[in-house]
Design an enzyme around this catalytic site. Structure first.
Site, PDB file in Angstrom:
ATOM      1  N   LYS A 157       0.802  -1.194  -0.007  1.00 39.54           N
ATOM      2  CA  LYS A 157      -0.246   0.128  -0.199  1.00 39.54           C
ATOM      3  C   LYS A 157       1.011   1.175   0.072  1.00 39.54           C
ATOM      4  O   LYS A 157       0.577   2.003  -0.740  1.00 39.54           O
ATOM      5  CB  LYS A 157      -0.793   0.086   1.193  1.00 39.54           C
ATOM      6  CG  LYS A 157      -1.860  -1.217   1.352  1.00 39.54           C
ATOM      7  CD  LYS A 157      -2.844  -1.025   2.651  1.00 39.54           C
ATOM      8  CE  LYS A 157      -2.128  -1.034   3.907  1.00 39.54           C
ATOM      9  NZ  LYS A 157      -1.606  -2.239   4.392  1.00 39.54           N
ATOM     10  N   ARG A 199      -9.050   1.052   9.248  1.00 37.04           N
ATOM     11  CA  ARG A 199      -8.578  -0.373   9.721  1.00 37.04           C
ATOM     12  C   ARG A 199      -9.517  -1.245  10.350  1.00 37.04           C
ATOM     13  O   ARG A 199      -9.265  -2.327  10.409  1.00 37.04           O
ATOM     14  CB  ARG A 199      -7.450  -0.271  10.755  1.00 37.04           C
ATOM     15  CG  ARG A 199      -6.090  -0.156  10.455  1.00 37.04           C
ATOM     16  CD  ARG A 199      -5.261  -1.100   9.736  1.00 37.04           C
ATOM     17  NE  ARG A 199      -4.151  -1.547  10.206  1.00 37.04           N
ATOM     18  CZ  ARG A 199      -2.885  -0.997   9.958  1.00 37.04           C
ATOM     19  NH1 ARG A 199      -2.884   0.298   9.265  1.00 37.04           N
ATOM     20  NH2 ARG A 199      -1.658  -1.349  10.230  1.00 37.04           N
ATOM     21  N   ARG A 206      12.078  -6.380   5.147  1.00 37.11           N
ATOM     22  CA  ARG A 206      11.663  -5.077   4.908  1.00 37.11           C
ATOM     23  C   ARG A 206      12.694  -4.058   5.624  1.00 37.11           C
ATOM     24  O   ARG A 206      12.864  -4.417   6.988  1.00 37.11           O
ATOM     25  CB  ARG A 206      10.402  -4.558   5.002  1.00 37.11           C
ATOM     26  CG  ARG A 206       9.933  -3.333   4.851  1.00 37.11           C
ATOM     27  CD  ARG A 206       8.242  -3.232   4.481  1.00 37.11           C
ATOM     28  NE  ARG A 206       7.605  -3.103   5.812  1.00 37.11           N
ATOM     29  CZ  ARG A 206       6.273  -2.886   5.779  1.00 37.11           C
ATOM     30  NH1 ARG A 206       5.654  -2.707   4.680  1.00 37.11           N
ATOM     31  NH2 ARG A 206       5.684  -2.826   6.710  1.00 37.11           N
ATOM     32  N   ARG A 214      11.713  -1.877  11.477  1.00 37.95           N
ATOM     33  CA  ARG A 214      10.650  -1.541  12.439  1.00 37.95           C
ATOM     34  C   ARG A 214      10.441  -2.737  13.319  1.00 37.95           C
ATOM     35  O   ARG A 214      10.491  -3.894  12.954  1.00 37.95           O
ATOM     36  CB  ARG A 214       9.331  -1.362  11.524  1.00 37.95           C
ATOM     37  CG  ARG A 214       9.390   0.089  11.099  1.00 37.95           C
ATOM     38  CD  ARG A 214       8.275   0.300  10.099  1.00 37.95           C
ATOM     39  NE  ARG A 214       7.005  -0.287  10.375  1.00 37.95           N
ATOM     40  CZ  ARG A 214       5.947  -0.168   9.760  1.00 37.95           C
ATOM     41  NH1 ARG A 214       5.838   0.155   8.501  1.00 37.95           N
ATOM     42  NH2 ARG A 214       4.845  -0.933  10.219  1.00 37.95           N
ATOM     43  N   ARG A 271       0.054  -9.044  13.315  1.00 32.45           N
ATOM     44  CA  ARG A 271      -0.812  -8.095  12.506  1.00 32.45           C
ATOM     45  C   ARG A 271      -1.610  -8.704  11.633  1.00 32.45           C
ATOM     46  O   ARG A 271      -2.637  -8.040  11.355  1.00 32.45           O
ATOM     47  CB  ARG A 271       0.376  -7.064  12.070  1.00 32.45           C
ATOM     48  CG  ARG A 271       0.976  -6.410  12.745  1.00 32.45           C
ATOM     49  CD  ARG A 271       2.273  -5.582  12.188  1.00 32.45           C
ATOM     50  NE  ARG A 271       2.285  -4.711  11.464  1.00 32.45           N
ATOM     51  CZ  ARG A 271       3.189  -4.436  10.706  1.00 32.45           C
ATOM     52  NH1 ARG A 271       4.493  -4.846  10.684  1.00 32.45           N
ATOM     53  NH2 ARG A 271       2.867  -3.323   9.621  1.00 32.45           N
TER      54      ARG A 271
HETATM   55  P1  AMP Z   1       1.234   0.519   9.319  1.00 30.86           P
HETATM   56  O1  AMP Z   1       2.521   1.258   8.906  1.00 30.86           O
HETATM   57  O2  AMP Z   1       0.081   0.920   8.334  1.00 30.86           O
HETATM   58  O3  AMP Z   1       1.342  -0.778   9.015  1.00 30.86           O
HETATM   59  O4  AMP Z   1       1.168   0.562  10.819  1.00 30.86           O
HETATM   60  C1  AMP Z   1       1.767   0.412  11.914  1.00 30.86           C
HETATM   61  C2  AMP Z   1       0.925   0.184  13.124  1.00 30.86           C
HETATM   62  O5  AMP Z   1       0.256   1.196  13.397  1.00 30.86           O
HETATM   63  C3  AMP Z   1       0.003  -0.733  13.142  1.00 30.86           C
HETATM   64  O6  AMP Z   1       0.241  -1.998  13.497  1.00 30.86           O
HETATM   65  C4  AMP Z   1      -1.101  -0.187  14.259  1.00 30.86           C
HETATM   66  O7  AMP Z   1      -0.596  -0.376  15.463  1.00 30.86           O
HETATM   67  C5  AMP Z   1      -0.888   1.389  13.869  1.00 30.86           C
HETATM   68  N1  AMP Z   1      -1.996   1.701  13.027  1.00 30.86           N
HETATM   69  C6  AMP Z   1      -1.862   2.286  11.870  1.00 30.86           C
HETATM   70  N2  AMP Z   1      -2.933   2.612  11.403  1.00 30.86           N
HETATM   71  C7  AMP Z   1      -3.874   2.287  12.317  1.00 30.86           C
HETATM   72  C8  AMP Z   1      -5.251   2.641  12.168  1.00 30.86           C
HETATM   73  N3  AMP Z   1      -6.021   3.089  11.045  1.00 30.86           N
HETATM   74  N4  AMP Z   1      -6.059   2.257  13.343  1.00 30.86           N
HETATM   75  C9  AMP Z   1      -5.136   1.604  14.535  1.00 30.86           C
HETATM   76  N5  AMP Z   1      -4.048   1.537  14.396  1.00 30.86           N
HETATM   77  C10 AMP Z   1      -3.133   1.866  13.462  1.00 30.86           C
END
Ligand code: AMP
Length: 223
Positions: free
Chosen positions: A13, A88, A127, A160, A171
């Protein structure tokens, strides 16, 4: 263009959102990036959010919504956006619809990148992310020119915390339970296009532009 990119973590994404920004003339709005900035800046919200992020759990809706609403109110995002990582879950999607409705707008499309779990684990555990500019690399599929150093800004590359294999599995579980129901939600609203998320990044971008009816933009951009 008001677009949502859906898909499990590691589906591509972020990569696609960045590639599409110039072609769709809309900024990427990534909830994960907004949260990581808050964590880095040690804001109260960031400190609270980090406890959930490190475990691979979702951050409580009210914290994420605060950041997203602020961002969507900025002038560039008022015109359009490519949402990456948000919504989400169904309550977040409903809040998004209400916020947009508040200024007389609607989503144009929701594109879901479909990638099987086994492929996701392989992708995410290799990654690496730039600590400085957020650019992403993969040790095998897309290595940086110099190991550990960002091609763009020479920042330090790191893994990360939540990209470690065990956290990735968590996740994926959270995705299956909370986020996958959005496919049905947006399907019912007639907004959803599911596309195959396996292939070269340029090819996937073309698939997205095709379902957006923007095939011309792919030719113009030449990627
Ligand atoms: P991402 O970079 O989108 O994979 O997000 C990393 C982490 O941020 C996720 O595993 C969640 O802990 C948190 N996170 C990101 N976007 C959301 C969201 N829309 N709602 C809740 N937690 C989020």
């Amino acid at each position: 263009m008001r677009l949502v990119l859906l898909g499990p973590p590691g589906a591509g994404k972020g990569t696609q959102a960045r590639m599409l920004e110039s072609k769709l003339d809309a900024p990427q709005v990534a909830s994960g990036d907004l949260l990581r900035t808050a964590v880095k800046n040690r804001t109260a919200l960031g400190v609270e959010a980090q406890r959930y992020m490190d475990k691979g759990a979702l951050v409580p809706d009210e914290l994420v919504l605060k950041l997203i609403e602020e961002r969507l109110n900025q002038p560039d995002a008022r015109v359009g956006f490519i949402l990456d990582g948000f919504p989400r879950n169904v309550p977040q999607a409903e809040t998004l619809a209400r916020v947009l409705d508040g200024y007389g707008k609607k989503l144009d499309k929701v594109v879901a990148l479909m990638v099987p779990d086994a492929e996701i684990v392989k992708r995410i555990s290799g990654r690496r992310t730039c600590r400085n500019c957020g650019a992403m690399y993969h040790l095998i599929y897309d290595p940086p020119r110099n190991p550990g150093v960002c091609n763009e800004c020479r920042g330090e590359l790191y893994q990360r915390e939540d990209d470690a294999e065990e956290t990735v599995r968590m996740r994926l579980k959270v995705y299956a339970e909370s986020t996958r129901p959005l496919l049905e939600h947006y399907g019912r609203l007639g907004l959803l296009a599911e596309i195959d998320g396996i292939g070269a990044t340029g090819e996937i971008e073309r698939r997205i532009l095709r379902v957006l009816g923007r095939d011309g933009a792919a030719a113009k951009g030449g990627s």
